[in-house]
Design a protein around this motif. Structure first.
Motif, short mmCIF file in Angstrom:
data_model
loop_
_atom_site.label_atom_id
_atom_site.label_comp_id
_atom_site.label_asym_id
_atom_site.label_seq_id
_atom_site.Cartn_x
_atom_site.Cartn_y
_atom_site.Cartn_z
N GLN A 5 -6.22 -6.10 0.75
CA GLN A 5 -4.83 -6.33 0.82
C GLN A 5 -3.90 -5.11 1.22
N SER A 6 -4.13 -3.95 0.61
CA SER A 6 -3.10 -2.68 0.58
C SER A 6 -3.37 -2.27 2.13
N ARG A 9 -1.04 -4.86 3.96
CA ARG A 9 0.23 -4.70 3.72
C ARG A 9 0.74 -3.64 4.22
N THR A 39 6.67 -1.42 -3.59
CA THR A 39 5.67 -1.46 -2.70
C THR A 39 5.72 -1.05 -1.24
N LEU A 43 3.72 2.38 0.24
CA LEU A 43 2.97 2.42 1.57
C LEU A 43 3.69 3.21 2.43
#
Length: 101
Positions: A5-6, A9, A39, A43
């Motif tokens: 997921q990271s 993203r 988030t 990132l």
């Protein structure tokens, strides 16, 4: 097929920048990705530390030189920002067997 997921993203953030002509503010990235501001900010800090994005004097973010070195094309003047982000996505998923979205 499962993905991380990271990583997805972070790549969504890079693609949002590329889709905005290689440069965008936090709110523009949030609108394109649907991710929360916190988030996106975390990132971007990681991508900034690795040279995949840079922060402009007006606090907007732009695609960084690490993408040019790894994916070809450039964010400004070269018109290849989207290609660079897609190249980075392919390079990052290459060792996992995952296919880019």
């Amino acid at each position: 097929m499962s993905t991380v997921q990271s990583v997805d993203r972070a790549l969504d953030v890079l693609e949002a920048l590329a889709d905005q002509g290689g440069e965008a503010g936090l709110s523009e990235i949030a609108a394109r990705t649907g991710l929360p501001y916190g988030t996106i900010h975390r990132l971007l800090r990681s991508l900034l530390a690795r040279g995949y994005v840079r922060q402009e004097s007006d606090r907007r973010y732009a695609l960084g030189s690490a993408l040019v070195r790894r994916g070809g094309g450039g964010a400004r003047g070269g018109g290849g920002g989207g290609e660079a982000a897609r190249g980075a996505r392919g390079a990052l998923s290459g060792g996992t067997g995952a296919r880019p979205r």
